[in-house]
Design a protein around this motif. Sequence first.
Motif, PDB file in Angstrom:
ATOM      1  N   THR A 148       0.804  -1.216   0.000  1.00  0.00           N
ATOM      2  CA  THR A 148       0.000   0.000   0.000  1.00  0.00           C
ATOM      3  C   THR A 148       0.837   1.266   0.000  1.00  0.00           C
ATOM      4  OG1 THR A 148      -0.191  -0.215   2.387  1.00  0.00           O
ATOM      5  CG2 THR A 148      -2.031  -1.028   1.058  1.00  0.00           C
ATOM      6  N   CYS A 149       2.120   1.110   0.018  1.00  0.00           N
ATOM      7  CA  CYS A 149       3.019   2.268   0.018  1.00  0.00           C
ATOM      8  C   CYS A 149       4.129   2.039  -1.002  1.00  0.00           C
ATOM      9  CB  CYS A 149       3.598   2.445   1.418  1.00  0.00           C
ATOM     10  SG  CYS A 149       4.752   3.782   1.531  1.00  0.00           S
ATOM     11  N   PRO A 150       3.844   2.101  -2.305  1.00  0.00           N
ATOM     12  CA  PRO A 150       4.872   1.794  -3.291  1.00  0.00           C
ATOM     13  C   PRO A 150       6.042   2.762  -3.243  1.00  0.00           C
ATOM     14  CG  PRO A 150       2.961   2.767  -4.355  1.00  0.00           C
ATOM     15  CD  PRO A 150       2.606   2.569  -2.905  1.00  0.00           C
ATOM     16  N   GLY A 151       7.229   2.198  -3.182  1.00  0.00           N
ATOM     17  CA  GLY A 151       8.433   2.993  -3.274  1.00  0.00           C
ATOM     18  C   GLY A 151       8.887   3.672  -1.997  1.00  0.00           C
ATOM     19  N   ALA A 152       8.053   3.638  -0.950  1.00  0.00           N
ATOM     20  CA  ALA A 152       8.456   4.310   0.292  1.00  0.00           C
ATOM     21  C   ALA A 152       9.157   3.320   1.204  1.00  0.00           C
ATOM     22  CB  ALA A 152       7.235   4.884   0.992  1.00  0.00           C
ATOM     23  N   PRO A 153      10.177   3.784   1.923  1.00  0.00           N
ATOM     24  CA  PRO A 153      10.852   2.892   2.875  1.00  0.00           C
ATOM     25  C   PRO A 153       9.866   2.413   3.933  1.00  0.00           C
ATOM     26  CG  PRO A 153      12.055   4.957   2.612  1.00  0.00           C
ATOM     27  CD  PRO A 153      10.750   5.107   1.889  1.00  0.00           C
ATOM     28  N   SER A 154      10.086   1.248   4.431  1.00  0.00           N
ATOM     29  CA  SER A 154       9.211   0.650   5.423  1.00  0.00           C
ATOM     30  C   SER A 154       8.996   1.586   6.608  1.00  0.00           C
ATOM     31  CB  SER A 154       9.837  -0.660   5.892  1.00  0.00           C
ATOM     32  OG  SER A 154       8.896  -1.405   6.577  1.00  0.00           O
ATOM     33  N   GLY A 155       7.740   1.743   6.997  1.00  0.00           N
ATOM     34  CA  GLY A 155       7.403   2.554   8.156  1.00  0.00           C
ATOM     35  C   GLY A 155       7.222   4.032   7.868  1.00  0.00           C
ATOM     36  N   VAL A 156       7.639   4.516   6.717  1.00  0.00           N
ATOM     37  CA  VAL A 156       7.527   5.934   6.406  1.00  0.00           C
ATOM     38  C   VAL A 156       6.085   6.306   6.089  1.00  0.00           C
ATOM     39  CG1 VAL A 156       8.211   7.734   4.778  1.00  0.00           C
ATOM     40  CG2 VAL A 156       9.905   6.154   5.665  1.00  0.00           C
ATOM     41  N   PHE A 157       5.374   5.423   5.445  1.00  0.00           N
ATOM     42  CA  PHE A 157       3.982   5.682   5.064  1.00  0.00           C
ATOM     43  C   PHE A 157       3.121   4.506   5.523  1.00  0.00           C
ATOM     44  CE2 PHE A 157       0.239   6.271   2.531  1.00  0.00           C
ATOM     45  CZ  PHE A 157       0.143   7.633   2.354  1.00  0.00           C
ATOM     46  N   PRO A 158       2.875   4.390   6.840  1.00  0.00           N
ATOM     47  CA  PRO A 158       2.094   3.255   7.323  1.00  0.00           C
ATOM     48  C   PRO A 158       0.623   3.392   6.943  1.00  0.00           C
ATOM     49  CG  PRO A 158       2.542   4.780   9.102  1.00  0.00           C
ATOM     50  CD  PRO A 158       3.290   5.285   7.899  1.00  0.00           C
ATOM     51  N   THR A 159      -0.043   2.270   6.821  1.00  0.00           N
ATOM     52  CA  THR A 159      -1.467   2.241   6.543  1.00  0.00           C
ATOM     53  C   THR A 159      -2.171   1.534   7.686  1.00  0.00           C
ATOM     54  OG1 THR A 159      -1.102   2.185   4.151  1.00  0.00           O
ATOM     55  CG2 THR A 159      -3.246   1.460   4.926  1.00  0.00           C
ATOM     56  N   ASN A 160      -3.111   2.231   8.297  1.00  0.00           N
ATOM     57  CA  ASN A 160      -3.943   1.617   9.323  1.00  0.00           C
ATOM     58  C   ASN A 160      -5.117   0.949   8.637  1.00  0.00           C
ATOM     59  OD1 ASN A 160      -2.358   2.591  11.434  1.00  0.00           O
ATOM     60  ND2 ASN A 160      -3.468   4.527  11.466  1.00  0.00           N
ATOM     61  N   VAL A 161      -5.280  -0.335   8.871  1.00  0.00           N
ATOM     62  CA  VAL A 161      -6.393  -1.096   8.308  1.00  0.00           C
ATOM     63  C   VAL A 161      -7.388  -1.310   9.438  1.00  0.00           C
ATOM     64  CG1 VAL A 161      -7.079  -3.236   7.185  1.00  0.00           C
ATOM     65  CG2 VAL A 161      -4.844  -2.221   6.683  1.00  0.00           C
ATOM     66  N   LYS A 162      -8.580  -0.762   9.270  1.00  0.00           N
ATOM     67  CA  LYS A 162      -9.611  -0.874  10.294  1.00  0.00           C
ATOM     68  C   LYS A 162     -10.767  -1.694   9.739  1.00  0.00           C
ATOM     69  CE  LYS A 162      -8.673   3.446  12.667  1.00  0.00           C
ATOM     70  NZ  LYS A 162      -9.265   4.667  13.224  1.00  0.00           N
ATOM     71  N   ILE A 163     -11.171  -2.689  10.498  1.00  0.00           N
ATOM     72  CA  ILE A 163     -12.297  -3.520  10.087  1.00  0.00           C
ATOM     73  C   ILE A 163     -13.384  -3.369  11.138  1.00  0.00           C
ATOM     74  CG2 ILE A 163     -13.090  -5.846   9.549  1.00  0.00           C
ATOM     75  CD1 ILE A 163     -10.145  -6.432   8.735  1.00  0.00           C
ATOM     76  N   GLY A 164     -14.494  -2.772  10.722  1.00  0.00           N
ATOM     77  CA  GLY A 164     -15.628  -2.586  11.617  1.00  0.00           C
ATOM     78  C   GLY A 164     -16.562  -3.774  11.512  1.00  0.00           C
ATOM     79  N   TYR A 165     -17.635  -3.601  10.780  1.00  0.00           N
ATOM     80  CA  TYR A 165     -18.641  -4.648  10.656  1.00  0.00           C
ATOM     81  C   TYR A 165     -18.459  -5.381   9.322  1.00  0.00           C
ATOM     82  CZ  TYR A 165     -23.128  -6.998  10.617  1.00  0.00           C
ATOM     83  OH  TYR A 165     -24.109  -7.950  10.574  1.00  0.00           O
ATOM     84  N   ALA A 166     -17.897  -6.568   9.375  1.00  0.00           N
ATOM     85  CA  ALA A 166     -17.684  -7.417   8.193  1.00  0.00           C
ATOM     86  C   ALA A 166     -17.772  -8.882   8.634  1.00  0.00           C
ATOM     87  CB  ALA A 166     -16.345  -7.109   7.544  1.00  0.00           C
ATOM     88  N   PRO A 167     -18.966  -9.355   9.006  1.00  0.00           N
ATOM     89  CA  PRO A 167     -19.106 -10.696   9.590  1.00  0.00           C
ATOM     90  C   PRO A 167     -18.771 -11.844   8.634  1.00  0.00           C
ATOM     91  CG  PRO A 167     -21.267  -9.766   9.124  1.00  0.00           C
ATOM     92  CD  PRO A 167     -20.261  -8.680   8.881  1.00  0.00           C
ATOM     93  N   GLU A 168     -18.771 -11.610   7.335  1.00  0.00           N
ATOM     94  CA  GLU A 168     -18.487 -12.666   6.352  1.00  0.00           C
ATOM     95  C   GLU A 168     -17.034 -12.671   5.887  1.00  0.00           C
ATOM     96  OE1 GLU A 168     -20.709 -15.058   5.449  1.00  0.00           O
ATOM     97  OE2 GLU A 168     -21.987 -14.136   6.973  1.00  0.00           O
ATOM     98  N   LEU A 169     -16.193 -11.792   6.440  1.00  0.00           N
ATOM     99  CA  LEU A 169     -14.797 -11.680   6.008  1.00  0.00           C
ATOM    100  C   LEU A 169     -14.064 -12.997   6.248  1.00  0.00           C
ATOM    101  CD1 LEU A 169     -12.720  -9.721   4.791  1.00  0.00           C
ATOM    102  CD2 LEU A 169     -12.067  -9.123   7.128  1.00  0.00           C
ATOM    103  N   ARG A 170     -13.532 -13.589   5.170  1.00  0.00           N
ATOM    104  CA  ARG A 170     -12.827 -14.864   5.248  1.00  0.00           C
ATOM    105  C   ARG A 170     -11.368 -14.755   4.818  1.00  0.00           C
ATOM    106  NH1 ARG A 170     -16.684 -15.390   7.793  1.00  0.00           N
ATOM    107  NH2 ARG A 170     -18.419 -16.789   7.491  1.00  0.00           N
ATOM    108  N   VAL A 171     -11.067 -13.765   3.990  1.00  0.00           N
ATOM    109  CA  VAL A 171      -9.704 -13.594   3.485  1.00  0.00           C
ATOM    110  C   VAL A 171      -9.252 -12.174   3.771  1.00  0.00           C
ATOM    111  CG1 VAL A 171      -8.240 -13.581   1.430  1.00  0.00           C
ATOM    112  CG2 VAL A 171     -10.070 -15.275   1.632  1.00  0.00           C
ATOM    113  N   LEU A 172      -8.134 -12.062   4.458  1.00  0.00           N
ATOM    114  CA  LEU A 172      -7.516 -10.776   4.733  1.00  0.00           C
ATOM    115  C   LEU A 172      -6.057 -10.959   4.388  1.00  0.00           C
ATOM    116  CD1 LEU A 172      -7.401  -7.933   5.893  1.00  0.00           C
ATOM    117  CD2 LEU A 172      -7.183  -8.945   8.168  1.00  0.00           C
ATOM    118  N   GLY A 173      -5.635 -10.283   3.317  1.00  0.00           N
ATOM    119  CA  GLY A 173      -4.335 -10.672   2.830  1.00  0.00           C
ATOM    120  C   GLY A 173      -3.337  -9.617   2.505  1.00  0.00           C
ATOM    121  N   TYR A 174      -2.128 -10.131   2.639  1.00  0.00           N
ATOM    122  CA  TYR A 174      -0.839  -9.507   2.399  1.00  0.00           C
ATOM    123  C   TYR A 174      -0.589  -8.355   3.342  1.00  0.00           C
ATOM    124  CZ  TYR A 174      -1.405 -12.243  -1.846  1.00  0.00           C
ATOM    125  OH  TYR A 174      -1.651 -13.234  -2.719  1.00  0.00           O
ATOM    126  N   LEU A 175      -0.806  -8.587   4.624  1.00  0.00           N
ATOM    127  CA  LEU A 175      -0.454  -7.574   5.617  1.00  0.00           C
ATOM    128  C   LEU A 175       1.044  -7.622   5.871  1.00  0.00           C
ATOM    129  CD1 LEU A 175      -3.341  -8.043   8.174  1.00  0.00           C
ATOM    130  CD2 LEU A 175      -3.049  -6.185   6.547  1.00  0.00           C
TER     131      LEU A 175
END
Length: 192
Positions: A148-175
């Motif tokens: 989610t941060c192409p070309g940026a050094p690790s940690g420079v552009f972090p992405t917070n992924v928030k999951i609220g209401y998603a009861p059918e979520l089965r695949v969460l990938g490439y964290l």
Amino acid sequence: MAPHDRALRRWLRSLADKRVEDLIFVNRPFPHDVYLPADVLLISSLRRLYLGFWYFPDIPGLPAGPHVFPHLREIGLCSTVISAGEIEYVLQCSPVLETLAIILSINPSSHVRVGSRSLRCAVLWMSMAREFAIVATPRLERLILWQTCPGAPSGVFPTNVKIGYAPELRVLGYLEPSIHALEIGNTVIQVS
């Protein structure tokens, strides 16, 4: 594409009249700073829409509501400059949307909220967003993230992924722990 604005609008109106269902609309070659003709939003027959190398049009004054894209099941925004509000607009105008893909895109506000009663798959692929929040998505089965941060050094552009209401979520990938923080409900999962 910019010098051909009138022809593009006429062409898009013709596609709307012909009730086209699948459209891949790419602005190539550059410049990248050409606004997508708003006439694409008049093609209510679309089932699949892929847009590439555009600036999404300003939404004030555009048609809104579920009648804009009543049949749209799949949308891909590839290398498109689109704000979080414009993404919400697309979701609100697409009552049966099942797949949302944001690929190589720039989100100027960088706080993307995804909420949809019909969405089953959301993809954020090599796109910039400080926060990607899944809210009120009862049918969501897959959330795919990658670099989610192409070309940026690790940690420079972090992405917070928030999951609220998603009861059918089965695949969460490439964290990637070095750039993603994951929050599910009230639980925050961080590195260490």
